[in-house]
Design an enzyme around this catalytic site. Sequence first.
Site, PDB file in Angstrom:
ATOM      1  N   MET A 157       0.844  -1.196   0.000  1.00 58.70           N
ATOM      2  CA  MET A 157       0.000   0.000   0.000  1.00 58.70           C
ATOM      3  C   MET A 157       0.877   1.243   0.000  1.00 58.70           C
ATOM      4  O   MET A 157       1.711   1.406   0.894  1.00 58.70           O
ATOM      5  CB  MET A 157      -0.894   0.003   1.238  1.00 58.70           C
ATOM      6  N   GLY A 216       1.388   4.125   4.689  1.00 53.64           N
ATOM      7  CA  GLY A 216       2.135   3.436   3.643  1.00 53.64           C
ATOM      8  C   GLY A 216       2.743   2.169   4.198  1.00 53.64           C
ATOM      9  O   GLY A 216       3.516   2.223   5.152  1.00 53.64           O
ATOM     10  N   SER A 217       2.393   1.020   3.658  1.00 52.42           N
ATOM     11  CA  SER A 217       2.766  -0.214   4.330  1.00 52.42           C
ATOM     12  C   SER A 217       2.471  -1.434   3.468  1.00 52.42           C
ATOM     13  O   SER A 217       2.335  -1.322   2.248  1.00 52.42           O
ATOM     14  CB  SER A 217       2.003  -0.307   5.655  1.00 52.42           C
ATOM     15  N   ARG A 218       2.310  -2.599   4.123  1.00 52.96           N
ATOM     16  CA  ARG A 218       2.122  -3.839   3.389  1.00 52.96           C
ATOM     17  C   ARG A 218       1.375  -4.847   4.254  1.00 52.96           C
ATOM     18  O   ARG A 218       1.457  -4.821   5.480  1.00 52.96           O
ATOM     19  CB  ARG A 218       3.496  -4.388   3.007  1.00 52.96           C
TER      20      ARG A 218
END
Length: 232
Positions: free
Chosen positions: A102, A189-191
């Site tokens: 993301m 912002g990440s995963r």
Amino acid sequence: MSLQETIRNTFVPIHREGWVFIAAFAGVTVLLGVFSTNLFWIGLILTAWCAYFFRDPERVTPVDDRLVISSADGVVSAVGPAVPPRELDLGAGERLRVSVFMNVFSCHVNRAPVRGRIARIEHRAGKFLNAELDKASAENERNGLVIESPNGPVAVVQIAGLVARRILCFVEEGTDIPVGERFGLIRFGSRVDIYLPEGAMARVAPGQTAVAGETVIAEFGGPAAAPLIRVS
């Protein structure tokens, strides 16, 4: 597309976790406007981005125990075998892993990929490497859930990224969760990694765009009937 659909897709609800940030951005924007018109417009754009970041739209989720639905909006960054994080106690063997990255423009509300009982929730402190890197799964700060689904344990791991500094989880161990239900959020912002039990077959490829609560990322064996849907 009808006018009603256009309005619904444009003006989506804001998640409650975002209001304090939107208010802070708006307050700074007003303050900047006292000193500079240009700074005011920059602040206004950033405030609009903040509201967009925390959007929480309705999703139409397929309801079929053979389907695994994406937990995150973003781009599929990896599909293949990987060992789940040790703290989830799923063994040292490899499982099919689907990772969705993301960026700061993705919707960051995370959703359950399957229905079942939440058997385990584990948080681990760690680094804040770029979430697109494969080693981020092992080294970054993360929060993992194990859902006991009809097809076996499914692990969902929220991973912090280079910008993300806060992982939120809204559910508790021992509770039941339906597929597509909101369970967490990551700022900014990440995963998300999803580890699947034996018998799951990937239905996405790296580079594909995924929509949380809607995109089918994997499927368990057997002929698939037309799934029911739920709006959430």
